[in-house]
Scaffold this motif. Structure first.
Motif, short mmCIF file in Angstrom:
data_model
loop_
_atom_site.label_atom_id
_atom_site.label_comp_id
_atom_site.label_asym_id
_atom_site.label_seq_id
_atom_site.Cartn_x
_atom_site.Cartn_y
_atom_site.Cartn_z
N LEU A 118 55.69 54.36 54.77
CA LEU A 118 55.57 53.18 53.59
C LEU A 118 56.18 52.65 52.95
CD1 LEU A 118 51.93 54.95 52.49
CD2 LEU A 118 53.02 52.84 54.40
N TRP B 51 58.20 47.78 50.49
CA TRP B 51 56.45 48.14 49.92
C TRP B 51 56.39 46.74 49.60
CZ3 TRP B 51 52.64 50.15 52.91
CH2 TRP B 51 51.12 50.21 51.80
N ILE C 122 55.21 55.30 45.90
CA ILE C 122 56.15 55.18 47.01
C ILE C 122 57.43 54.41 47.15
CG2 ILE C 122 56.16 54.03 49.38
CD1 ILE C 122 53.17 54.63 48.97
N PRO D 241 56.10 60.07 55.86
CA PRO D 241 54.79 59.32 55.15
C PRO D 241 55.14 58.36 53.71
CG PRO D 241 53.84 61.53 55.87
CD PRO D 241 55.03 61.53 55.96
N GLY E 55 52.24 51.88 45.09
CA GLY E 55 53.60 51.87 45.30
C GLY E 55 54.21 52.17 44.34
N GLY F 124 58.33 49.54 54.43
CA GLY F 124 57.61 49.00 55.34
C GLY F 124 57.07 49.42 56.38
N PHE F 125 57.26 50.06 56.98
CA PHE F 125 56.61 50.76 58.78
C PHE F 125 57.95 50.54 58.53
CE2 PHE F 125 52.77 48.35 56.55
CZ PHE F 125 52.46 49.61 56.39
N MET G 36 46.88 49.83 45.90
CA MET G 36 48.31 50.20 47.06
C MET G 36 49.62 49.59 45.86
SD MET G 36 46.48 47.40 50.77
CE MET G 36 48.36 47.58 51.38
#
Length: 156
Positions: free
Chosen positions: A17, A85, A67, A13, A64, A20-21, A60
């Motif tokens: 993320l 991201w 992430i 996961p 981020g 960016g998917f 986010m």
């Protein structure tokens, strides 16, 4: 998948993320594809109240930092191009409080990409002097703020 992106795992996961998917895995212009990946999120967030939108932006952005830093550490590359991201968040910042239309979205997209790619001062300062997850995020946050300020002048 190229060698440089082989260590990313879309099943993770955090990587999903950070990438960016998956858009960051584009072989050319991953930052542009990452910015495009923000558009569905923008469309989902646009109807929100400004306070909820801003709260999500802050969450986010803070998330981020972790992430992007974790994904970069996992693959052993400090600011891997596939980590996008920061571009997702940057476009969402650019479009905060801007009336949504295809014209405003196109202008916001172009302004954000302009500042993200060219990195004029003060964006370049953060790009050169901040590292890790914070460094990955901060130059795009500042690029988003600069693009947002221009958008505010144009639309208001």
């Amino acid at each position: 998948m190229s060698k440089s992106t082989a260590n990313f795992r879309l099943s993770d996961p955090i990587h999903f993320l950070a990438l960016g998917f998956g858009s960051g895995l584009a072989p050319k212009a991953p930052g542009t594809f990452g910015t495009l990946a923000a558009i569905p999120l923008l469309l989902l967030m646009a109807p929100l109240t400004p306070s909820i939108y801003l709260l999500l932006l802050v969450l986010m952005s803070v998330a981020g930092i972790y992430i992007c830093g974790k994904a970069a550490a996992d693959v052993g590359v400090p600011d891997h191009g596939a980590i996008v991201w920061d571009e997702v968040v940057g476009l969402l910042i650019t479009m905060f409080l801007i009336p949504l239309s295809w014209q405003s979205l196109l202008l916001g997209f172009l302004l954000f990409r302009f500042f993200d790619i060219l990195k004029p001062w003060p964006i370049s300062f953060f790009d050169k002097n901040c590292h890790g997850g914070l460094g990955i995020m901060l130059d795009d946050i500042v690029a988003g703020i600069v693009a947002w300020a221009i958008m505010m002048v144009i639309f208001y």
